[in-house]
Design an enzyme around this catalytic site. Structure first.
Site, mmCIF file in Angstrom:
data_model
loop_
_atom_site.group_PDB
_atom_site.id
_atom_site.type_symbol
_atom_site.label_atom_id
_atom_site.label_comp_id
_atom_site.label_asym_id
_atom_site.label_seq_id
_atom_site.Cartn_x
_atom_site.Cartn_y
_atom_site.Cartn_z
ATOM 1 N N CYS A 183 10.495 9.868 -1.724
ATOM 2 C CA CYS A 183 11.079 10.808 -2.685
ATOM 3 C C CYS A 183 11.799 11.974 -1.999
ATOM 4 C CB CYS A 183 10.004 11.328 -3.619
ATOM 5 S SG CYS A 183 8.504 11.846 -2.771
ATOM 6 N N HIS B 205 11.954 17.912 -6.304
ATOM 7 C CA HIS B 205 11.993 18.270 -4.888
ATOM 8 C C HIS B 205 13.340 18.944 -4.593
ATOM 9 C CE1 HIS B 205 8.363 16.127 -4.412
ATOM 10 N NE2 HIS B 205 8.744 15.115 -3.671
HETATM 11 N N1 LIG Z 1 3.409 10.472 -6.973
HETATM 12 C C1 LIG Z 1 4.594 10.289 -6.401
HETATM 13 O O1 LIG Z 1 5.596 10.953 -6.721
HETATM 14 C C2 LIG Z 1 4.793 9.235 -5.352
HETATM 15 C C3 LIG Z 1 6.054 9.104 -4.779
HETATM 16 C C4 LIG Z 1 6.247 8.101 -3.831
HETATM 17 C C5 LIG Z 1 5.213 7.281 -3.480
HETATM 18 N N2 LIG Z 1 3.969 7.432 -4.018
HETATM 19 C C6 LIG Z 1 2.943 6.462 -3.631
HETATM 20 O O2 LIG Z 1 2.680 5.609 -4.745
HETATM 21 C C7 LIG Z 1 1.318 5.201 -4.755
HETATM 22 C C8 LIG Z 1 0.688 5.612 -6.060
HETATM 23 O O3 LIG Z 1 0.764 7.016 -6.176
HETATM 24 P P1 LIG Z 1 0.165 7.769 -7.441
HETATM 25 O O4 LIG Z 1 0.549 9.178 -7.256
HETATM 26 O O5 LIG Z 1 0.567 7.064 -8.696
HETATM 27 O O6 LIG Z 1 -1.427 7.561 -7.195
HETATM 28 P P2 LIG Z 1 -2.618 7.617 -8.243
HETATM 29 O O7 LIG Z 1 -2.225 8.419 -9.439
HETATM 30 O O8 LIG Z 1 -3.807 8.015 -7.486
HETATM 31 O O9 LIG Z 1 -2.778 6.079 -8.731
HETATM 32 C C9 LIG Z 1 -3.242 5.106 -7.876
HETATM 33 C C10 LIG Z 1 -3.287 3.728 -8.548
HETATM 34 O O10 LIG Z 1 -3.799 2.800 -7.599
HETATM 35 C C11 LIG Z 1 -5.016 2.201 -8.101
HETATM 36 N N3 LIG Z 1 -5.970 2.061 -7.010
HETATM 37 C C12 LIG Z 1 -6.587 3.044 -6.317
HETATM 38 N N4 LIG Z 1 -7.443 2.517 -5.412
HETATM 39 C C13 LIG Z 1 -7.367 1.161 -5.554
HETATM 40 C C14 LIG Z 1 -8.016 0.057 -4.917
HETATM 41 N N5 LIG Z 1 -8.905 0.246 -3.950
HETATM 42 N N6 LIG Z 1 -7.695 -1.184 -5.314
HETATM 43 C C15 LIG Z 1 -6.769 -1.383 -6.273
HETATM 44 N N7 LIG Z 1 -6.126 -0.373 -6.933
HETATM 45 C C16 LIG Z 1 -6.438 0.871 -6.565
HETATM 46 C C17 LIG Z 1 -5.525 3.170 -9.152
HETATM 47 O O11 LIG Z 1 -6.351 2.457 -10.077
HETATM 48 P P3 LIG Z 1 -7.580 3.182 -10.848
HETATM 49 O O12 LIG Z 1 -6.976 4.025 -11.918
HETATM 50 O O13 LIG Z 1 -8.332 2.030 -11.383
HETATM 51 O O14 LIG Z 1 -8.313 3.975 -9.825
HETATM 52 C C18 LIG Z 1 -4.206 3.662 -9.757
HETATM 53 O O15 LIG Z 1 -3.713 2.706 -10.654
HETATM 54 C C19 LIG Z 1 0.686 5.867 -3.531
HETATM 55 O O16 LIG Z 1 0.643 4.943 -2.476
HETATM 56 C C20 LIG Z 1 1.600 7.047 -3.243
HETATM 57 O O17 LIG Z 1 1.549 7.398 -1.878
HETATM 58 C C21 LIG Z 1 3.742 8.386 -4.969
#
Ligand SMILES: NC(=O)c1ccc[n+]([C@@H]2O[C@H](COP(=O)([O-])OP(=O)(O)OC[C@H]3O[C@@H](n4cnc5c(N)ncnc54)[C@H](OP(=O)(O)O)[C@@H]3O)[C@@H](O)[C@H]2O)c1
Length: 361
Positions: free
Chosen positions: A158, A251
């Site tokens: 991002c 950002h």
């Molecule tokens: N937020 C952003 O703007 C952004 C931007 C670029 C990249 N990212 C990346 O995108 C990914 C998701 O980010 P997020 O902010 O959406 O995170 P988040 O809100 O913490 O969501 C994580 C997701 O992954 C699942 N998960 C967690 N642990 C798991 C496991 N051990 N096995 C299978 N599923 C699992 C969770 O399921 P449960 O609900 O069941 O726990 C949830 O659906 C990350 O890798 C992050 O680095 C985020």
């Protein structure tokens, strides 16, 4: 019966997953039929699994509330229901790499928001307006994976979206040295102020791994396919500092640039306003009409006023002025969870469908 492609969201309960689900409500080509998350959520109705964690401004789409969440790790179970998946799971890098390839090997294309495969040499990392031709490397990846239609494609981090598109628009003037400081929103860490109250009235001068991504990922996007892999460009040097600021979405980047050819201010502004790419040509459903806009006012772009430009898919630029050490400096702004995450991935999937890489199974 719906003729839309059936889509699964891996990590659909998380913040980026929720953004995918919101953006795909009423999408003309794609329909969310399957949602998968951790074993903690598996077996529950989506609405119950998310519970109080819904973080979008708009209500949860009615069509997904009763979907029974599957376990991301049960790959075959998920894959048999869908034509392709978006990936937004939060696991270790190695686990994500493995699980995304496992889905690809079930002949299910994966369009990922995660960083795990961004440096896998035959995985395209694409901003559709900048390097749509990198999707050609998929043919080499399929050979490695032994698949006919399964592959992994990713979108970049991002943080780079507020300046890499601008530098691309200025390519003819040959930018070669760039200093960038990013001011990054808390939603980039999957957080709101409710779950990260320490960020109110605060600034944190560290975001793990972000500076390396901000410096290196643009080079891969400007790279070329050679011998079946993407070779990054090496003619631009970028150095960065990435700072977490008390902003929910958006950002901002403050950028200094040196050019080999000396452009005028008007040439730079014209290059920004006239820049467009394949998504605009093909009128892809999520493509902004105007990808980058230049704002003349001294106090723009502002997060509060401008982050949702072109439904969060456009890039805002302002404060372009000459610098006493570098040649030019400017400020850029983009929406980190729309253009920078789920929206950027949806546009990649639309491009992949238009290019014939994603089809009905
Ligand atoms: N937020 C952003 O703007 C952004 C931007 C670029 C990249 N990212 C990346 O995108 C990914 C998701 O980010 P997020 O902010 O959406 O995170 P988040 O809100 O913490 O969501 C994580 C997701 O992954 C699942 N998960 C967690 N642990 C798991 C496991 N051990 N096995 C299978 N599923 C699992 C969770 O399921 P449960 O609900 O069941 O726990 C949830 O659906 C990350 O890798 C992050 O680095 C985020």
């Amino acid at each position: 019966m719906s003729e839309k492609l059936k889509v699964g969201i891996l990590g659909g309960t998380g913040m980026v997953g929720q953004r995918f689900i919101s953006l795909l409500e009423n999408h003309p080509w794609f329909e969310v039929t399957t949602i998968a998350a951790s074993p903690r959520s598996a077996g529950q109705r989506y609405e119950d699994a998310v519970g109080g964690r819904w973080k979008m401004d708009t209500p949860m789409p009615a069509a997904v509330k009763d979907i029974i969440v599957k376990n991301v790790n049960e790959v075959e179970e998920v894959a048999k229901e869908v034509d392709f998946v978006f990936s937004a799971v939060d696991m270790s890098k190695d686990e994500i790499k493995a699980i995304e390839e496992a889905y690809a090997k079930t002949e299910t294309p994966v369009v990922s928001n995660n960083s795990a495969h961004r440096w896998t040499p035959d995985v395209p990392m694409v901003v559709p307006e900048i390097n749509p031709q990198h999707m050609d490397v998929i043919e080499f990846q399929k050979k490695r994976l032994g698949t006919t239609r399964g592959f992994v494609a990713v979108k970049p981090n991002c943080s780079i979206q507020s300046y890499a598109p601008v530098l691309t628009a200025w390519k003819e003037f040959e930018p070669y040295e760039v200093v960038v400081t990013t001011y990054q929103a808390i939603s980039g860490a999957g957080k709101t102020f409710k779950d990260w109250p320490e960020m109110e009235h605060n600034i944190i001068p560290f975001i793990s791994g972000e500076e390396e991504k901000s410096e290196k990922e643009p080079l891969r996007i400007w790279g070329e396919i050679k011998d079946g892999v993407i070779v990054p460009a090496d003619d631009v040097k970028i150095t960065s500092q990435c700072i977490r600021v008390p902003v929910l979405n958006g950002h901002t980047a403050a950028v200094f640039v040196k050019f080999k050819k000396q452009p005028t201010k008007q040439q730079l502004i014209d290059a920004i306003n006239n820049f467009s790419g394949v998504p605009q040509e093909l009128k892809l459903p999520s493509a902004p009409k105007q990808f980058i806009r230049y704002m003349e006012e001294d106090n723009r772009p502002q997060v509060a006023l401008d982050v949702d430009y072109e439904n969060g898919m456009g890039i805002n630029v302002g404060r372009l002025r000459e610098d006493s050490i570098y040649d030019w400096k400017f400020v850029g702004l983009s929406h980190n969870t729309v253009r920078g995450a789920a929206g950027g991935a949806v546009l990649c999937a639309e491009l992949l469908k238009a290019q014939g890489y994603i089809t009905a199974k």
